[in-house]
Structures are given as C-alpha cells and as structure tokens.
Motif scaffolding. Sequence first.
Motif, mmCIF file in Angstrom:
data_model
loop_
_atom_site.group_PDB
_atom_site.id
_atom_site.type_symbol
_atom_site.label_atom_id
_atom_site.label_comp_id
_atom_site.label_asym_id
_atom_site.label_seq_id
_atom_site.Cartn_x
_atom_site.Cartn_y
_atom_site.Cartn_z
ATOM 1 N N LEU A 1 40.428 -16.715 14.706
ATOM 2 C CA LEU A 1 39.576 -15.634 15.212
ATOM 3 C C LEU A 1 38.590 -16.149 16.255
ATOM 4 N N LEU A 2 37.913 -17.248 15.926
ATOM 5 C CA LEU A 2 36.799 -17.672 16.770
ATOM 6 C C LEU A 2 37.239 -18.376 18.044
ATOM 7 N N CYS B 1 35.680 -7.807 13.756
ATOM 8 C CA CYS B 1 35.947 -8.015 15.188
ATOM 9 C C CYS B 1 35.003 -7.163 16.036
ATOM 10 N N ARG B 2 34.812 -5.919 15.618
ATOM 11 C CA ARG B 2 33.914 -5.031 16.369
ATOM 12 C C ARG B 2 32.489 -5.588 16.368
ATOM 13 N N GLU C 1 38.555 -18.336 30.200
ATOM 14 C CA GLU C 1 39.484 -17.488 29.443
ATOM 15 C C GLU C 1 38.729 -16.576 28.475
ATOM 16 N N GLY C 2 37.556 -17.014 28.060
ATOM 17 C CA GLY C 2 36.722 -16.230 27.164
ATOM 18 C C GLY C 2 35.846 -15.234 27.900
ATOM 19 N N GLY C 3 36.100 -15.056 29.203
ATOM 20 C CA GLY C 3 35.386 -14.040 29.980
ATOM 21 C C GLY C 3 34.010 -14.480 30.439
ATOM 22 N N ALA D 1 38.735 -13.427 23.408
ATOM 23 C CA ALA D 1 37.796 -12.301 23.386
ATOM 24 C C ALA D 1 36.518 -12.597 22.612
ATOM 25 N N PHE D 2 36.546 -13.622 21.753
ATOM 26 C CA PHE D 2 35.367 -13.889 20.918
ATOM 27 C C PHE D 2 34.676 -15.205 21.255
#
Lengths: 392, 392, 392
Positions: free
Chosen positions: A266-267, A229-230, C44-46, A271-272
Amino acid sequence: MLEIAELPVVDAHCHPFLNPGELSVEAFVDLVALGGGSQRFMEEGGLAFTSAVRTELQRVKRDTVYFRRLVRDLAAFFGVEPELDQVLERRNAAVRAGYRGYVGRLFRDAGIVTLIADMGYPQPPVDLATFRREVPAGVVPIFRIEPLIARLLAEDLGWPEFRRRFDESIANALQRDGYRGLKSVIAYRTGLDVSPLSRSPDQGLMAYDGVKRGLGGDAMKRLRDHLLCRALELCIEYDVPMQIHTGVGDVEINLPYCRPSYLMELLRFPAFRACRVVLVHSGYPYHREAAYMAHVLPRVYCDVSEGIPFAGHAAPALIREVLEMAPLSKVVYGSDGFALPELNYTAAKLAKQALGLALGQLVEEGMLSKTEAEEAAWLILAGTARRLYRLD
Amino acid sequence: MLEIAELPVVDAHCHPFLNPGELSVEAFVDLVALGGGSQRFMEEGGLAFTSAVRTELQRVKRDTVYFRRLVRDLAAFFGVEPELDQVLERRNAAVRAGYRGYVGRLFRDAGIVTLIADMGYPQPPVDLATFRREVPAGVVPIFRIEPLIARLLAEDLGWPEFRRRFDESIANALQRDGYRGLKSVIAYRTGLDVSPLSRSPDQGLMAYDGVKRGLGGDAMKRLRDHLLCRALELCIEYDVPMQIHTGVGDVEINLPYCRPSYLMELLRFPAFRACRVVLVHSGYPYHREAAYMAHVLPRVYCDVSEGIPFAGHAAPALIREVLEMAPLSKVVYGSDGFALPELNYTAAKLAKQALGLALGQLVEEGMLSKTEAEEAAWLILAGTARRLYRLD
Amino acid sequence: MLEIAELPVVDAHCHPFLNPGELSVEAFVDLVALGGGSQRFMEEGGLAFTSAVRTELQRVKRDTVYFRRLVRDLAAFFGVEPELDQVLERRNAAVRAGYRGYVGRLFRDAGIVTLIADMGYPQPPVDLATFRREVPAGVVPIFRIEPLIARLLAEDLGWPEFRRRFDESIANALQRDGYRGLKSVIAYRTGLDVSPLSRSPDQGLMAYDGVKRGLGGDAMKRLRDHLLCRALELCIEYDVPMQIHTGVGDVEINLPYCRPSYLMELLRFPAFRACRVVLVHSGYPYHREAAYMAHVLPRVYCDVSEGIPFAGHAAPALIREVLEMAPLSKVVYGSDGFALPELNYTAAKLAKQALGLALGQLVEEGMLSKTEAEEAAWLILAGTARRLYRLD
C-alpha cells in the motif's frame, strides 16, 4: 549514557483523559494496565468473579515489569518507598489538592510540553475542551476514522452520501476543528493487508452495497480498505500525517494481521508515496519491519509508543532496534498513555533513560558522535514531531 | 548479577529418558543435539552415508554454541578440561559406577528437584515407572494428545466411539494415572491457526468422516483442530493446564504455522478463557508474541524451554524479552531435555546464570527492586510451576 | 573483545562495481544508500522534484546510523574530521591519484582479499573482466537466475527449448565461465513460499504455457517456483552452492513473503537435502528463522550481509542472534556491497568490530573458550566461505 533529562518532550501518540478523582489501589491498577483481563472478560468466559479470580487478575496486572517500574517512578516523584499503597495515598492527596497542579508537576518533572492525542479512544469521546482545561500542556488532536465509519454505517445512507459525509467530516475536523492528522486502527478490525487497488471508487460502492445488504463475505474488509485509502488521499490533500496502528495492542487486536509488513504494498504504491505515514507503536514486537519501511519509504515514520512504557525494560532495545534501519529523523517518541497522567509521566521518564542509554552506547561503539547522538535525542523526543505536525 | 545458584528448580517442560549406558563420543553427540540431521535424513536425500557425510553431520552438531557450552558445563562438573573425550570418559565412568547416583549428583549440583515430563516423546513411550526409578527427582507426567489420536485413528471406530474413547483416555490419564496436564504438538502437524469454531461437534463428525473416507482436503486439519478444542474443554473440566508447543523445534516443525500469534483467536474465545494454557517454548524465536499473549490473556503462561538450552547464549535475552510483556508470575523455566540427564543439567545451569544476569540488569536499570528480582527468579525456577501443577 | 582486526576477509556476498570517478556529495550519498527513495520514485508518486523534496531525500539517507558510521570510518581512514565534505574531498583526490591503488589501500586496511560477487545486480551487468582489472582482490562470480529467466522469456521459445537453454546457460556459467554458484532473488518476485512439488516437469510446462498465453493467475509464480527447484537440482549436479535472497532488501522486496521460514518445506524435501544453500542476509530481520534452519538442516548456511552494514549498530546483535542456533561453521560474512568499494570497506570494518564484541562476550559468558571464539571469527570472516566456494 547521554544527559538528556532536561529535554522537552512532545508525546506524539497518546489519548485524552479526564480527572478520575481519587482512586482505590485496585481501581488504579485496573486503569493503568494495558491488558490482563477484566471482570467482564472473565465472566464472558464462564468464570464467576470470585475474590480468587479478582485477586488473580490484579496479580497479572501488578506482576508486569512495566507496572513495577511505574510504582518506582511515582514513589521517587513523591519521595516515598516504592509501595503501592503509600504511592496511592500521596497521589490521592495530590489530586485532592488540585488535579491540574498535580498534572503540571508531573509533566514539568518529565519535561512533557505537548500531547498529540488520538481522540478516537476512549469511546464515547472525551470532551476536548475539558481535557485541554485540565491538562497544563499543549494538546494537538488527531482524528480517528473508525468511529466516523461506525457512525455513518449506523445511518441509512446511500453510498454517494456516505462517501460525501466521510470526506466532509474529515475536512471539518482538519480545517475547522483543529485536528492535525488522521488515525486508523484497521489493525484491530480487518487487518493491515490492504491492497492499493482498494482505492478504486467501485470497490467502495460494491463493498458498501454488500455491507448494507448483509452479504457478509469480505464486504466489510473491502469497505474498510477502501476508506483507509481514501483517508491517505485526504491526508495528502490537506498535508497532514496519517497515523496507522501497527503491532500488538489490547486483547482485541487482529494479531496475525497487525504486522507492519502487510502495509508495504500500500505505502509504496505511487498514489500514496506523498503521504506522511506514522507507523504507530513501530509495530512492536515487529518493530524491525517498521524500521525497514521507514528506511526505504521516504515518508514513512516510526513512533516508539506502547512498547514504551508497556514493554517495561524493552525501552532501550526498542529504540536501538528501531534505529538499526529507521533514520534518526524519522522516529518519534510517544507513550500511548490513556486514562491517567501517570502513564504519560512514567513513559517519558523511561524514554529519557532509555534514549540516554541507547544513544550513549552508539557513541561508545563509534557509530555516532556525541553531538549527533544529542541531536537524535532531541529529534526523537520533540523535534521530528514538531516538524511533522507543524507545531511551530 | 543476582545470586540464585542455590534455588530449587522445577523443570517444567522435558521428556522422559532411560539409562542409555556408556556412550561413544559420536553417540553422545547424536543424542544431545536438537537437530543437524541423521544418517536416515541424509540417505533419504540421496546421499551415501560416507565417512565425509558422517563427519559433516557431527561437525554441524558440535559447532553450535549450545554444544560447546554443554561440554564446558560437564567439564566443570567433572573437574576436567573442556575436551569432549575427557568429559565422555568421566561420564561413562560415572554411569558405570551407578546411573542413579550420577543423575542425583548432576541434579543436586543444578538444584533440580522435579521434572514435569511430556510422556508423548519419545515414541514408543518410555516406561514411566522405570523413569521414576532411575531418576532421583519428582516426576510429574503430562499426557500428549497426538499419540492418542494416532492410536484411535488406527482402529476401526465410528465417530461416537472415537470421541468417547478420546475423552475416556484423557479422563483415565488425569484421574487414574496421575497425569497433571495435557500437551499438544499440533504445531508439528497442521499448525496453530485453529478456529474456536472448531469445537462444534459437527466439525468433529464431518472431519472424522472425511478422514475415514480418505477425502483428503483439510479433513485431518479440521479433525485435529476439533480435538485440540476438546482437549481445552477437558483441561477446564479437570482443572489442569494445557501445554501447547509453539515456535521452532526439530526438523519436522510446521514452520510457517508455529507462531504463537495464530493461537490468539482460539485462546481469547470465551469458551476457552478459563483454561490455563502454557505456550511451550514461548514460541522461540517468536517469543515476544507469546509474552504479549501472556500479558493480555489472564490464564496464558510462557515457558522458556528449548530456547534454553538449545539457543545457547540466547538464554539471558530470551528471559529478558519474554519479561518485556509477560508478568513475572506467568513464566516458567523448562529445559525441553530428552534422552540424557546431562541436557536437563546444562539447561538448569544456563538458566540460573541467565536469570541472574537478566534480573540483575533489571535491578540496575531501576525496573525492579532486588527483592522483586529475587522473588521473580524463584517464581520462574519453581514457584509458578508449583502453583500451576499443584505440586504441594 | 577479541582481537581480530588482522584477519583476512572473504566478502561472501556482494555485487560488482566499476570506477565511478569523482563524486559530488549528493551523488555519493545516493550511491551508498540502500534505500530512501530516488527522484524517479518521488515523481512516480506525483511529487515535483523540488529542492525541498531533494533535500528531504538526502536527509533520509544521511540520517541513518549506517551512513553516519560510513562517514566516520572513511574519516578515520583518511585522517580527517568526520565531515562529509572533507571525506569526499580526500576520497576524490585518492580516486584521481589512481582508483585501483585507492581500492587496494581500502581493502588492505580492512583485510579484504576476496569478493564473491553476485553478477546479477546491477543490470545491465557490469563487465566481469573490467571489474577484475579494477579491483585488487580475488573475484569469484555467482550466476543469478532471474536475468536469465527474463532473457529467455523475451524470446519466442517452446518449453523444451526454454528449458534446454536454461540448463545450458547455467552449465556454461558453471563449467566454462568460472561461476562458482547460483543465486535467486525470487523473494523480490513471487516470494519464498515455494512448494517442492514445483519441481515436477509438468508444472514447468503448464506454467510456461500459461505465461506465454497470458493466462495470468499464478502462472508466473509457478514458473519461477519450478525454475528455482531446477536451479537447486543443478547446484547438486555441479556441486556448487545456491544463494537465495531472504529478508528485507531494497524497496521492491515482496515483504510478506521474504521470510526464510517459507523455504523450510522446500529445503527439507529429500530431493534438495544434498544442496548447499546459503540464506543470503540470514533473512534479516527474520534472522533467527534462518539460524534455526541452519541448525536443523545440515547443508543450510547463513550469511550476515546487508544487516551488516545497512542496519548499522545491529551488527553485534545480528551476529549474536544468528549464532544462537546456527553452527559456528555455517555462518559467513558478506557486505551486500554494490556501486562503491567504500561499502565493502565499512562493512568489513564494522563486521570485525562486531565479531570481536559478540564473540568476546561469548567468552565472558562462559559459552566458548577464547580459542573457540577466535576460530569462529576466522570461519565467519573467511574459512567457511573458502570451504563452501572451494577457494583453495
């Protein structure tokens, strides 16, 4: 059949290699095979490495369709009969006469102009400067996170320092050392079922503590998940792609958990979503999953390496099946080549034949115009990788 | 298109069958179908077995492409129109005139010379001597471990005695009774996710105790896993192959856990690397997983039975997809035939057509020379099975 | 190549849509794409929705083979070049001149006579009467259980009342309102791994209590599983088919648990064997699993929607691979169309081409007679759906 033999090729996923010098037939076979076992593998299995076992292993490797095709491609290159000993004789003579020149002729014949190289294999790492000197093509290095994790785990660090050094090493690679993306082989370790919640700093802290204190359980998995994730976050920050191994590979793969579908949660996590992610090998033989993900996740890409060339005649089907759902502009060619330039060569030749066939069929079937098909071939062989890795 | 119709065929995975005599059209359909339900299956589902339901079941079975092909093959054999009643009339007349002679003509037409027969299906077992007498072909019996497990569980044994009898029965089968390998259908029971740690004697003891005391939980799974490991050890000791069912099968299959990939951790474990393992059915429709395992695990083999003939026109694709990664010398033909010799017949006819097509394409695509393709056809149809089961 | 362009088509899985009026090129692209992201998805993903991001999303959608084919089909229909703006211009003119007439010309050209419409998408629901008025084809509505579950959960009901209202709403839909079957999208929620034990009334009571009290855990999954079992029971009672989404779909899919194989234990359970179940989308790309289930479970059917048309050139392979094991009379055509009639149109055109190709090959390969292949085409395009949904 589309005519695309002259197109330039960016090999968007491969590994560095140095001049191995002249090779015996057996050594050549051992070097170009993806699997099929080694002396050590058999001896660990309690088998004395008799000449019968040695012959058995060589047979397993020589009897793949991939290997037969490699021999035929090299025979055509050298203008000899497709017999392994004749091919090796000519190859060794060419290496003797000058390795760099020989690699240059191979690459020119296949149109290979750039290698995007995951420097994380082999270990210990190949020296990048030497690789660049020996290979007459552009070399774009990619930074693999697992060797960094192993290195940092071997030191006696607290979590804040571990984490700082993880970030710093990646920043140095991307900002100072010319690396153009990150790579993870977590599919060879704890598997692709990574929860997006793993990005929480507390998960990193708790998992690292568990690993350091030898608590076992899933501490190592939670640590790897956190660091993946990082890595995604850092790829967004530095605006570079993240390559993630999916699908089969060498004998060490975590087979039940190498399916690309495990990455879906995850994808698609907010955030990703901004991260450009390449599903390396398109998850072969689960490539239809990868293609679907490239369809519905705007920044997920597929490469067709490893399936090409190691799945031999699968190449046209692989391309065709990936393009069922993956957009034409989200698929990149790669070879997964390692150890020898002949691997990159045969992969590129095979890919061009397969693209010509697969895209030509799409024209015949009324799916694409000839112009669209030609543009797709260019995108897959070079254009999309050029855009993704900012090669201009 | 390779010309291989004349090659001899070893049917490397099938089941024994006795002369069923003359058959009605309905009985014939019921016997040759892999699935599609039975009167009992529907009645357990609360459905009165009306003539409408009977017709529905017959329709489901007759409407597979496999069944249509079977009828066409037999029609061609008898020289009649591909109409089921005409075919059955001629078939019954041939059986009346002499079953053994009829089977001989079928097998000669298809080139079938040897049957490697898993004697564990049907149950109760077919008498081997009678089967041999009725069938004019070599019969090589394979010993299935699950009926043995069931028999021993039905007795009131302590674990040491259970285990001794397990080993002894297998030793007798292999050393005294002429069996040439073991077989497991654990994919129909507790699934293929077998940890190599299951070979520990304590796991056997603890699991057997749990089963005997009715503790439930996963005691039965742990017992079966342990005994599969033991079977692998015995195969190494007696130097015979282990057949493991993978992929789909009849309606009882443990579908989520029948994927060959679940076997990866077990088969790459050092203690089992020496064992020659045949992934029966290549795990169809997960055959690309099986083929990958045959690529990286030197002693793992694929057979293409069940997919051929029950997946009908899949035959060329199945062969092509298995050969993407499986070495040419690690794939064996089989039919999964049972109940009727007509099954072995149509499977062999279909396999030859499919091999001719698939290997012919590999020649056209520049993957193999014609000689290599012909050698591959011979290996798949007979050569590899002859080596694996020491038929010479 | 079979000649089947003139056959009538029952679109056995699609969604209702209303006249959207004239459309910009961008709006049209957004409406016809299965995935590829939206403004909201990216925000939503920024990611600020800059013109670069907007262009990126449009590119992802326009670069699928499916989309290119759609444009080519419409260009042929209008007699213009396959250029998106030309096609849109003609399309908008046709809509202006009369939406119903335009839809009628599309449907006549493709042979579409009936739409079996899952009214559960989009939400809020499209008005059925308006849809019927606007579309010159038979409309057969299907009732989706998840919106009903959501509606009942939003009220403050005790379990007996919840359960009574669940049954009653379904009874009303099927007996009063003309719905001809149920549909579940549990694959988008908690996944297809539904134990048949979930039908126990106590599981419903306990799970509902857990959901109402916010206990978390798997209460919601156990509730959904229970209600799916109840829906199967009601389908048996009212003698209508149950459609279950399997395989990939839009970006919200529960990807690891959308495989049809997870339904095996449920569907072979005696209590549910009498239910006619359609595995919607045949579980693409896991369609070989669905086909196997249609082979061994007498009342399980496959549809080939979504793969056709969204997987573009996959159409012939999809049909061919499904027919490997699914009986010819247990496969139905569908489009998964939504939003625009052009989707239903291109899907039907593609399906006819693909069926002609795939079935034609089966004739060439000696698997079917021409008559059998023609009958199969008719069954898949209309006959089986007519029987299943009692359209006569």
